[in-house]
Design an enzyme around this catalytic site. Structure first.
Site, short mmCIF file in Angstrom:
data_model
loop_
_atom_site.label_atom_id
_atom_site.label_comp_id
_atom_site.label_asym_id
_atom_site.label_seq_id
_atom_site.Cartn_x
_atom_site.Cartn_y
_atom_site.Cartn_z
N HIS A 186 0.82 -1.21 0.00
CA HIS A 186 0.00 0.00 0.00
C HIS A 186 0.86 1.26 0.00
O HIS A 186 0.60 2.22 -0.73
CB HIS A 186 -0.91 0.01 1.23
N ARG A 288 -10.78 0.68 -10.55
CA ARG A 288 -11.11 -0.21 -9.43
C ARG A 288 -12.43 0.26 -8.82
O ARG A 288 -12.54 1.41 -8.40
CB ARG A 288 -10.01 -0.16 -8.38
N ARG A 325 -12.89 -2.64 -13.92
CA ARG A 325 -12.82 -3.97 -13.31
C ARG A 325 -14.00 -4.12 -12.36
O ARG A 325 -14.17 -3.29 -11.45
CB ARG A 325 -11.51 -4.13 -12.53
N GLU A 415 -4.27 -12.87 -14.03
CA GLU A 415 -3.61 -12.77 -12.72
C GLU A 415 -3.22 -14.15 -12.19
O GLU A 415 -2.50 -14.26 -11.21
CB GLU A 415 -4.55 -12.11 -11.71
N ASN A 438 0.81 -7.59 -10.49
CA ASN A 438 1.03 -7.73 -9.05
C ASN A 438 0.59 -9.12 -8.59
O ASN A 438 1.36 -9.87 -7.96
CB ASN A 438 0.24 -6.67 -8.27
N ASP A 439 -0.65 -9.47 -8.87
CA ASP A 439 -1.15 -10.78 -8.47
C ASP A 439 -0.55 -11.90 -9.30
O ASP A 439 -0.34 -13.00 -8.79
CB ASP A 439 -2.68 -10.82 -8.55
N ARG A 449 2.48 -10.56 -1.93
CA ARG A 449 2.91 -9.27 -2.46
C ARG A 449 3.15 -8.22 -1.38
O ARG A 449 3.71 -7.16 -1.65
CB ARG A 449 1.89 -8.75 -3.47
N CYS A 486 -2.02 -3.66 -16.57
CA CYS A 486 -2.53 -2.65 -15.64
C CYS A 486 -1.92 -2.81 -14.25
O CYS A 486 -2.32 -2.14 -13.32
CB CYS A 486 -4.05 -2.71 -15.55
#
Length: 556
Positions: A186, A288, A325, A415, A438-439, A449, A486
């Site tokens: 974060h 998001r 998304r 992902e 990321n995922d 992560r 993304c």
């Protein structure tokens, strides 16, 4: 004497200044017994402190806006977790003070998460911050945080909670360095949104003495302790050169020979739109929608509320592309009305599209709201599902979109490694792919992560991850369809060139990164990007891949 340390660079730019350490909280209150007749009063004190902390986090979120708001609202929900509060009440009932009960209840929950190895273990820093704020309020002591200073400084901390990062003053905090955290934590994401140079996962960061002058290179992850005047001049010259290149680079994203690479923005809600427009984003590559669902974890937002929020974003990009998304609930984003509370490993359970297919009414309402929000607008709306594993998932989502009367392109996020390996099969059901790096890295390397200890495996330069990107892009090209990125990987200017060379057709990132990526792409031809991509894939580690790509692009 100048020394060089190496962490993980997560936010571009150079900062040179004196070290100031984040204050530490009074973590452990004294253990003492209270009379039984005081239990009700202590329980009331605990509830008031929790409500006050939750309200403070919500207020900070409202001030910060954007992605920070969603993160802080999630923390506020954590503070008010009914199971935690029930445990606090039980501990007070058997003789604990309010502050000791809070401390022990949070400690037990923390240990439970760590021992279970759950995805939520990545939120331990957030959990600790909530505990510290409640305990500090109960003890009547100020909550330590960002140090007071009239002069600009470099902030050093073991970790930074979102509540601190979200409200950093960039005019005073030149940059920050943390001992823990990862490239997709974060704090890293919020640092990029703020445009503050940052390095995380630096071993021994806490040992940097207060007042020591350091230079932080947020692009490379290098920390120069007591840098020489020559080193300062070198870093400042490089920063000035980057700034000049940024101001000279405008317009749509493209390589030096005119190959178009649309540069889109990741947004977490309407509050992020002005920065995206100012940065010259050609649209939104990841909208998001979770922010709408965090206000009330027990009930889904109404269709009307969703229509209003979606339309604000769609209107900001007339004739642009906006990729939405649908709700990605589960794992670190639990919602009482959707996600089970007893999953042994939420990251590998019912998350994302799986959750929505189990609650078709929630998906139907969201898709209907998107259809209504787009009515009469010239925007190019695209809607994608998170956590698609195979063609069956893709078909179920596409069928739901058609049933809702949605006039938009339907896509799937890549992902899960299976989606990359079978991308061509998935593309029989949907019209585009979007890589959530990321995922994808997390699931490819079994590396949470949010855990700094495995940050090496979260590095998007890992050749195995680049192989999966290439497989997806090649499948999309064979089917005559698009494949964007993304994830946070797109915000790295050098990696953006490699992704372009792998065949990715668009890049989406935090607004602050768009000028850097645009300027870098414009320096190289598509052929150079392709050679850099091939060199990176031929490497055996992330560091080797990065160096190999850099060597190709610099003509070495």
């Amino acid at each position: 004497m100048e020394a060089t340390l190496r962490g993980v660079g997560v936010s571009h730019g150079v900062a040179i200044g004196e070290v100031r350490h984040m204050g530490t909280a009074v973590l452990e209150p004294p253990a003492k017994q209270i009379p039984a007749e005081d239990a009700e009063r202590e329980q009331g004190r605990a509830r008031k402190a929790v409500e006050a902390v939750a309200a403070d986090l919500m207020a900070r979120g409202n001030l910060a806006g954007g992605e920070a708001q969603a993160v802080l609202e999630a923390q506020a929900m954590m503070a008010q977790d009914p199971e935690l509060m029930a445990d606090v009440d039980r501990r007070i009932a058997v003789g604990s003070t309010a502050e000791r009960a809070v401390y022990d209840a949070f400690a037990a929950y923390r240990e439970l998460l760590a021992a279970a190895g759950e995805y939520l273990a990545g939120r331990v820093a957030d959990l600790d911050d909530v505990r510290n704020r409640i305990v500090a309020r109960l003890l009547g002591v100020p909550m330590p945080g960002v140090p007071d200073s009239d002069e600009p400084y470099v902030l050093v901390a073991r970790d930074l909670a979102p509540a601190d990062t979200a409200l950093l003053d960039p005019t005073l905090v030149l940059g920050f360095v943390t001992e823990e955290g990862g490239p997709t934590s974060h704090s890293a994401i919020l640092a990029r949104a703020l445009g503050v140079p940052a390095v995380v996962a630096l071993p021994g960061a806490g040992e940097l003495a207060e007042g020591t002058v350091i230079a932080v290179d947020g692009s490379t992850g290098d920390i120069f302790v007591e840098p020489s005047e020559e080193k300062k001049a070198e870093l400042e010259a490089a920063a000035a050169e980057r700034k000049a290149a940024l101001s000279a680079s405008t317009g749509p994203g493209a390589t030096a020979d005119g190959h178009k690479v649309p540069l889109l923005a990741n947004v977490g809600g309407p509050a992020d739109v002005p920065a995206a427009v100012e940065a010259g984003a050609e649209g939104v590559g990841l909208f998001r929608t979770e922010f709408l669902f965090l206000d009330d974890s027990k009930n889904a937002p109404s269709e009307e509320k969703q229509v209003e929020a979606y339309r604000q974003v769609l209107e900001a990009f007339p004739e642009g592309r906006v990729v939405v998304r649908v709700l990605d609930a589960g794992a670190d984003k639990p919602l009482d009305f959707l996600t089970p509370g007893d999953e042994p490993n939420p990251a590998l359970g019912v998350r994302g599209l799986r959750t929505l297919l189990d609650h078709p009414e929630v998906l139907r309402t969201q898709l209907t709201a998107l259809a209504k929000a787009a009515e009469g607008l010239p925007v190019y709306l695209e809607v994608m599902a998170p956590m698609v594993a195979d063609r069956t998932d893709a078909k179920a989502f596409a069928d739901a979109c058609r049933a809702a009367g949605l006039r938009a392109k339907f896509g799937a996020m890549v992902e899960i490694p299976s989606a990359a390996l079978r991308a061509r099969s998935i593309l029989q059901e949907v019209e585009f792919l979007s890589l959530g790096t990321n995922d994808l890295a997390q699931y490819t390397f079994a590396a949470d992560r949010q855990v700094g200890a495995v940050s090496r495996l979260q590095d998007p330069w890992q050749p195995a991850l680049l192989d999966l990107v290439a497989l997806s892009a090649e499948a999309a090209k064979a089917e005559g369809k698009s494949c964007g990125v993304c994830g946070e990987a797109a915000s790295d200017p050098l990696l953006a060139c490699v992704l372009t060379g792998l065949g990715v057709t668009s890049l989406s990132m935090g607004a602050a990164s768009i000028p850097y990526v645009r300027a870098t792409l414009a320096k190289y031809t598509l052929a150079q990007c392709e050679r850099a991509a091939a060199a990176a894939r031929a490497a055996d580690s992330a560091d080797e891949a990065r160096s190999a790509a850099q060597a190709v692009l610099s003509g070495e």
